[in-house]
Motif scaffolding. Structure first.
Motif, PDB file in Angstrom:
ATOM      1  N   GLY A  28       0.819  -1.151   0.362  1.00 17.99           N
ATOM      2  CA  GLY A  28      -0.473  -0.580   0.191  1.00 17.99           C
ATOM      3  C   GLY A  28       0.856   1.213  -0.249  1.00 17.99           C
ATOM      4  O   GLY A  28       0.410   2.574   0.600  1.00 17.99           O
ATOM      5  N   GLY A  31       2.630   3.871   2.869  1.00 15.81           N
ATOM      6  CA  GLY A  31       1.688   4.257   4.662  1.00 15.81           C
ATOM      7  C   GLY A  31       1.378   5.402   5.030  1.00 15.81           C
ATOM      8  O   GLY A  31       0.649   5.675   5.962  1.00 15.81           O
ATOM      9  N   ALA A  34      -2.512   6.425   5.818  1.00 16.01           N
ATOM     10  CA  ALA A  34      -2.941   5.586   6.499  1.00 16.01           C
ATOM     11  C   ALA A  34      -2.910   6.112   7.732  1.00 16.01           C
ATOM     12  O   ALA A  34      -3.916   5.623   8.294  1.00 16.01           O
ATOM     13  CB  ALA A  34      -2.052   4.088   6.548  1.00 16.01           C
ATOM     14  N   THR A  36      -4.670   8.264  10.192  1.00  8.91           N
ATOM     15  CA  THR A  36      -5.797   9.506   9.735  1.00  8.91           C
ATOM     16  C   THR A  36      -6.053   9.797  10.943  1.00  8.91           C
ATOM     17  O   THR A  36      -6.595  10.950  11.384  1.00  8.91           O
ATOM     18  CB  THR A  36      -7.289   8.971  10.137  1.00  8.91           C
ATOM     19  OG1 THR A  36      -7.478   8.075  10.661  1.00  8.91           O
ATOM     20  CG2 THR A  36      -7.423   8.280   8.863  1.00  8.91           C
ATOM     21  N   LYS A  99      -7.428   3.161   3.102  1.00 10.30           N
ATOM     22  CA  LYS A  99      -6.819   4.032   4.154  1.00 10.30           C
ATOM     23  C   LYS A  99      -7.181   4.897   4.981  1.00 10.30           C
ATOM     24  O   LYS A  99      -6.349   6.191   5.260  1.00 10.30           O
ATOM     25  CB  LYS A  99      -5.139   3.987   3.290  1.00 10.30           C
ATOM     26  CG  LYS A  99      -5.086   2.648   2.638  1.00 10.30           C
ATOM     27  CD  LYS A  99      -4.145   2.472   3.811  1.00 10.30           C
ATOM     28  CE  LYS A  99      -3.474   1.367   2.673  1.00 10.30           C
ATOM     29  NZ  LYS A  99      -2.564   0.115   3.882  1.00 10.30           N
ATOM     30  N   THR A 100      -8.051   4.986   5.234  1.00 11.59           N
ATOM     31  CA  THR A 100      -9.075   6.202   6.557  1.00 11.59           C
ATOM     32  C   THR A 100      -9.994   5.962   8.013  1.00 11.59           C
ATOM     33  O   THR A 100      -9.834   6.380   7.874  1.00 11.59           O
ATOM     34  CB  THR A 100     -10.226   6.757   5.658  1.00 11.59           C
ATOM     35  OG1 THR A 100     -10.846   5.890   5.412  1.00 11.59           O
ATOM     36  CG2 THR A 100      -9.874   7.387   3.860  1.00 11.59           C
ATOM     37  N   ASN A 329      -4.519   0.518  14.387  1.00  9.45           N
ATOM     38  CA  ASN A 329      -4.357  -0.052  13.147  1.00  9.45           C
ATOM     39  C   ASN A 329      -2.562   0.129  12.403  1.00  9.45           C
ATOM     40  O   ASN A 329      -1.708   0.541  13.353  1.00  9.45           O
ATOM     41  CB  ASN A 329      -5.101   1.507  12.957  1.00  9.45           C
ATOM     42  CG  ASN A 329      -4.389   1.458  10.993  1.00  9.45           C
ATOM     43  OD1 ASN A 329      -4.186   0.231  10.132  1.00  9.45           O
ATOM     44  ND2 ASN A 329      -6.218   2.184  10.517  1.00  9.45           N
ATOM     45  N   ASP A 331      -1.467   0.483  10.051  1.00 11.58           N
ATOM     46  CA  ASP A 331      -0.780   2.142  10.038  1.00 11.58           C
ATOM     47  C   ASP A 331      -0.896   3.030  10.361  1.00 11.58           C
ATOM     48  O   ASP A 331      -0.718   4.461   9.516  1.00 11.58           O
ATOM     49  CB  ASP A 331      -1.664   1.590   8.119  1.00 11.58           C
ATOM     50  CG  ASP A 331      -1.263   0.915   7.003  1.00 11.58           C
ATOM     51  OD1 ASP A 331       0.107   0.207   6.949  1.00 11.58           O
ATOM     52  OD2 ASP A 331      -1.800   0.187   6.013  1.00 11.58           O
TER      53      ASP A 331
END
Length: 437
Positions: A28, A31, A34, A36, A99-100, A329, A331
């Motif tokens: 991804g 990162g 990623a 937020t 990625k939110t 998370n 990320d």
């Protein structure tokens, strides 16, 4: 307590999960997008965290949030809640794909396995064992980790628990001619499945329901355990083939057919489980500590007590424990601050603060006063006993997206007579084999 999810929601969740897993495998990018959470005005860090629940449920977290931000003035907490449980995980999977997703989030015990498999959760062993941790891996009971632990690595920490027990109404039992007290039998080591079924038969003969069950793994698998049966063995689903397990399921099917047992999921809204239990129309009600709230609103508190699910021999057995997990998370761009929130949220002090006055049982050792301080019910220690030796849903089961729901849905068809028992068992085994194959 029923974790019902529509087929449409499950399908969307499965597609989202596949996308998440693909993104996790491909890396991804760097990162950077990623997390937020981020720097706020004044150099503060914002940590987003999410859970499910009503407005009243979410209010229980305000005290913890306020206390945390007072002690950590550099961190701003932003709580994002989703009212309905069945909507929560599909939304979270979508956020993880794009990625939110929040930095820290709740995951249900029937969903955690697929999040672990997707590789989107940060491993926590080293962090929990580190100098900054307020909650060590050994502070929690091993069985309650359930699908949040894989190959010895922890990916989610139990927030709190709700052990599945049997509530019983003393007057309802007395009206049915039952003179023995289940909790006293349990203390004497004579609380057996045979005795429990005998009491249910007497309640049925007196014109009452014997037991009220929600259609979920907690009650179904507890009954299987009470017959000495197994559900999973060596990665195989054996509930339909193990003789004792099959006998347990057959007993449930017959009990539902003749109304000795009632499935709460299909009762009319105006005459549901709590109404029937408070009226004395049922002797036993399978549930957690959350039942106390209904009793306080409309019941004679002294009339009710709890007992574990009975075992085959009368000796204690491992019981089902509903749990949810707090996960980090993978990320998150603010992993240090996010873990600070996570470890304090699940710590002894955190649970004492946020569980006071609620209907849950602490997941961590040392916070037992939450359950015992008000001396209700009389055998409140039973909640802790079941938690200490109990199990969250089987890792083999929760690792397969949607499997728990499909098992529950299929069993409900058997309980309601839509599928004959023998055919139902054959189809259930084929269903599970197909999902895990």
């Amino acid at each position: 307590m029923s974790f019902s999810v529509s087929k449409k929601v499950l399908a969307a969740a499965a597609l989202a999960l596949a996308a998440v897993a693909t993104a996790a495998c491909s890396g991804g990018g760097d990162g950077g997008g990623a997390s937020t959470g981020g720097a706020s005005a004044g150099g503060k860090v914002t940590i987003r965290w999410s859970t499910w629940g009503s407005a009243d449920d979410v209010k229980l977290y305000k005290g913890f949030n306020d206390d945390f931000m007072k002690r950590h003035p550099n961190i701003v907490l932003k709580l994002e809640s989703v009212p309905k449980y069945e909507d929560y995980h599909p939304k979270l999977l979508t956020q993880l794909t794009s990625k939110t997703a929040p930095d820290v989030f709740f995951v249900g015990d029937d969903h955690v396995g697929k999040f672990v498999a997707a590789g989107v959760l940060a491993p926590l062993n080293d962090k929990l064992s580190g100098a900054d941790s307020k909650s060590r891996p050994e502070d929690f009971f091993d069985g309650v980790y359930g699908g949040a632990k894989k190959d010895g690595q922890i990916y989610g920490v139990p927030n709190d628990t709700n052990p599945e027990v049997l509530w019983y109404g003393k007057k309802a039992l007395k009206d049915a001619g039952i003179t023995e007290d289940p909790a006293e039998l349990n203390a004497a080591g004579t609380w057996t499945m045979a005795k429990y079924l005998e009491m249910n038969a007497k309640l049925k003969a007196a014109g009452k329901a014997g037991s009220l069950f929600w259609n979920w793994y907690g009650s179904t698998y507890s009954v299987i355990g009470g017959f000495g049966g197994k559900v999973w063995d060596g990665g195989r689903f054996v509930a339909t083939t193990d003789p004792k397990s099959r006998k347990a399921l057959e007993t449930l099917a017959k009990g539902y057919a003749d109304k000795t047992f009632l499935s709460v999921d299909v009762l009319p809204a105006g005459n549901g489980a709590e109404t029937r239990f408070l009226k004395g129309d049922a002797g036993f009600y399978a549930g957690g500590r959350w039942v106390i709230d209904a009793l306080r609103k409309g019941g004679d508190l002294a009339n009710y007590d709890i007992v574990p699910f009975p075992s085959e021999t009368g000796q204690p057995m491992s019981g089902a424990v509903a749990a949810s997990y707090l996960a980090l998370n993978k990320d998150s761009g603010n992993a240090k601050e996010a873990f600070t929130f996570l470890t304090e949220f699940v710590s002894k002090e955190g649970q004492l603060l946020r569980l006071k006055g609620g209907g849950a049982v602490p997941s961590i050792k040392g916070a037992e006063q939450v359950v015992l301080d008000d001396n209700y019910p009389a055998h409140a220690q039973t909640f802790l006993d079941v938690r200490n030796t109990g199990f969250a849903n089987y890792p083999d089961e929760v690792a397969v997206p949607g499997l728990t729901k499909e098992i529950n849905d299929h069993l409900l068809k058997i309980w309601t007579g839509k599928i004959p028992f023998e055919r139902g068992m054959t189809e259930l085994q084929s269903l599970v084999d197909g999902k895990i194959g």
